[in-house]
Design a protein around this motif. Structure first.
Motif, mmCIF file in Angstrom:
data_model
loop_
_atom_site.group_PDB
_atom_site.id
_atom_site.type_symbol
_atom_site.label_atom_id
_atom_site.label_comp_id
_atom_site.label_asym_id
_atom_site.label_seq_id
_atom_site.Cartn_x
_atom_site.Cartn_y
_atom_site.Cartn_z
ATOM 1 N N GLU A 1 -23.492 -8.130 36.591
ATOM 2 C CA GLU A 1 -23.046 -8.607 37.898
ATOM 3 C C GLU A 1 -23.535 -7.697 39.011
ATOM 4 N N LYS A 2 -23.767 -6.439 38.671
ATOM 5 C CA LYS A 2 -24.209 -5.477 39.674
ATOM 6 C C LYS A 2 -25.721 -5.253 39.627
ATOM 7 N N GLY A 3 -26.406 -6.057 38.813
ATOM 8 C CA GLY A 3 -27.865 -6.012 38.795
ATOM 9 C C GLY A 3 -28.477 -5.053 37.787
ATOM 10 N N TYR A 4 -27.783 -4.778 36.688
ATOM 11 C CA TYR A 4 -28.301 -3.855 35.674
ATOM 12 C C TYR A 4 -28.351 -4.540 34.317
ATOM 13 N N THR A 5 -29.296 -4.094 33.504
ATOM 14 C CA THR A 5 -29.373 -4.503 32.114
ATOM 15 C C THR A 5 -29.135 -3.257 31.274
ATOM 16 N N ILE A 6 -28.332 -3.391 30.239
ATOM 17 C CA ILE A 6 -28.009 -2.269 29.363
ATOM 18 C C ILE A 6 -28.521 -2.576 27.959
ATOM 19 N N GLU A 7 -29.223 -1.613 27.386
ATOM 20 C CA GLU A 7 -29.669 -1.699 25.998
ATOM 21 C C GLU A 7 -29.176 -0.437 25.309
ATOM 22 N N ALA B 1 -32.364 -3.939 37.934
ATOM 23 C CA ALA B 1 -33.190 -5.122 38.142
ATOM 24 C C ALA B 1 -34.044 -4.960 39.393
ATOM 25 N N ARG B 2 -35.333 -5.179 39.239
ATOM 26 C CA ARG B 2 -36.269 -5.193 40.377
ATOM 27 C C ARG B 2 -36.785 -6.614 40.480
ATOM 28 N N MET B 3 -36.252 -7.326 41.415
ATOM 29 C CA MET B 3 -36.592 -8.736 41.506
ATOM 30 C C MET B 3 -36.726 -9.154 42.956
ATOM 31 N N THR B 4 -37.423 -10.263 43.134
ATOM 32 C CA THR B 4 -37.459 -10.888 44.451
ATOM 33 C C THR B 4 -36.101 -11.531 44.691
ATOM 34 N N GLY B 5 -35.879 -12.012 45.904
ATOM 35 C CA GLY B 5 -34.607 -12.656 46.226
ATOM 36 C C GLY B 5 -34.263 -13.797 45.297
ATOM 37 N N ASN B 6 -35.216 -14.699 45.054
ATOM 38 C CA ASN B 6 -34.951 -15.835 44.178
ATOM 39 C C ASN B 6 -34.769 -15.412 42.726
ATOM 40 N N GLU B 7 -35.529 -14.424 42.274
ATOM 41 C CA GLU B 7 -35.353 -13.928 40.903
ATOM 42 C C GLU B 7 -33.966 -13.316 40.745
ATOM 43 N N TYR B 8 -33.550 -12.593 41.753
ATOM 44 C CA TYR B 8 -32.227 -11.977 41.734
ATOM 45 C C TYR B 8 -31.145 -13.054 41.706
ATOM 46 N N MET C 1 -31.471 -16.069 40.504
ATOM 47 C CA MET C 1 -31.484 -16.676 39.162
ATOM 48 C C MET C 1 -30.805 -15.767 38.142
ATOM 49 N N HIS C 2 -31.003 -14.470 38.281
ATOM 50 C CA HIS C 2 -30.325 -13.503 37.405
ATOM 51 C C HIS C 2 -28.811 -13.684 37.529
ATOM 52 N N PHE C 3 -28.332 -13.750 38.763
ATOM 53 C CA PHE C 3 -26.897 -13.943 38.992
ATOM 54 C C PHE C 3 -26.435 -15.299 38.469
ATOM 55 N N PHE C 4 -27.229 -16.322 38.713
ATOM 56 C CA PHE C 4 -26.885 -17.671 38.265
ATOM 57 C C PHE C 4 -26.596 -17.674 36.769
ATOM 58 N N HIS C 5 -27.472 -17.033 36.000
ATOM 59 C CA HIS C 5 -27.300 -17.004 34.541
ATOM 60 C C HIS C 5 -26.215 -16.024 34.111
ATOM 61 N N ALA C 6 -26.027 -14.953 34.850
ATOM 62 C CA ALA C 6 -25.006 -13.956 34.494
ATOM 63 C C ALA C 6 -23.593 -14.478 34.721
ATOM 64 N N LEU D 1 -25.031 -9.304 46.401
ATOM 65 C CA LEU D 1 -25.894 -10.158 47.219
ATOM 66 C C LEU D 1 -25.957 -9.627 48.645
ATOM 67 N N ARG D 2 -24.819 -9.180 49.169
ATOM 68 C CA ARG D 2 -24.767 -8.609 50.521
ATOM 69 C C ARG D 2 -25.534 -7.288 50.572
ATOM 70 N N ASP D 3 -25.298 -6.422 49.586
ATOM 71 C CA ASP D 3 -25.947 -5.108 49.572
ATOM 72 C C ASP D 3 -27.465 -5.211 49.461
ATOM 73 N N ARG D 4 -27.960 -6.257 48.838
ATOM 74 C CA ARG D 4 -29.410 -6.459 48.712
ATOM 75 C C ARG D 4 -29.965 -7.316 49.844
ATOM 76 N N SER D 5 -29.134 -7.550 50.856
ATOM 77 C CA SER D 5 -29.518 -8.313 52.050
ATOM 78 C C SER D 5 -29.968 -9.742 51.746
ATOM 79 N N ILE D 6 -29.450 -10.309 50.669
ATOM 80 C CA ILE D 6 -29.744 -11.702 50.356
ATOM 81 C C ILE D 6 -28.820 -12.597 51.177
ATOM 82 N N ILE D 7 -27.607 -12.091 51.439
ATOM 83 C CA ILE D 7 -26.677 -12.775 52.333
ATOM 84 C C ILE D 7 -26.183 -11.774 53.375
ATOM 85 N N THR D 8 -25.698 -12.294 54.473
ATOM 86 C CA THR D 8 -25.177 -11.440 55.541
ATOM 87 C C THR D 8 -23.717 -11.079 55.260
#
Length: 150
Positions: free
Chosen positions: A51-57, A71-78, A80-85, A102-109
């Protein structure tokens, strides 16, 4: 400063130094900090989540480690990551974490974050049956995410 904040700060520094990827040897880090290894687990499982944009192995055993990948992704990739998570259910605290990221990554205001948070809060879903509230919240979040995609 709480020990959890201190541990999270160290891991963030390791991620920054490793260009978004780090391997943590739980016992080594615990010895360095002066805490128990379970405290390291707690910080990783609570602060470095999908949920916070990390993958753990993880790899268990004597040479085991926990690999954390930011996660290093474009806005849409990010998005989609959230959509599936999100999955089929989403509680209010995890919804808040998604929204904050989403706010912290400036995808939303900030304003959009407040609106979305209001739309998925517990009181907004009062008329939904208790056993389906988290399902409805997940559906709403997935629809919002789809609408944010370019």
């Amino acid at each position: 400063m709480l020990i959890s904040d201190y541990i999270a700060g160290i891991i963030e520094e390791m991620l920054n130094a490793g260009d978004g990827i780090t391997e943590v040897k739980r016992n080594d880090l615990a010895s360095k900090i002066g805490c128990v290894p379970s405290q390291i687990n707690y910080v990783i499982t609570s602060r470095f989540t999908p949920e916070k944009g990390y993958t753990i192995e993880s790899r268990r055993g004597g040479g085991g480690y926990i690999r954390i990948i930011r996660a290093r992704m474009t806005g849409n990739e990010y998005l989609m990551h959230f959509f599936h998570a999100i999955g089929d259910t989403l509680d209010e605290s995890n919804a808040a974490a998604f929204i904050a990221n989403l706010r912290d990554r400036s995808i939303i205001t900030e304003r959009e974050a407040a609106i979305i948070k209001t739309a998925v809060c517990g009181s907004a879903l009062d008329k939904a049956e208790p056993e389906v509230k988290n399902n409805v919240r997940a559906d709403i979040m997935r629809h919002i995410i789809m609408s944010l995609m370019n």
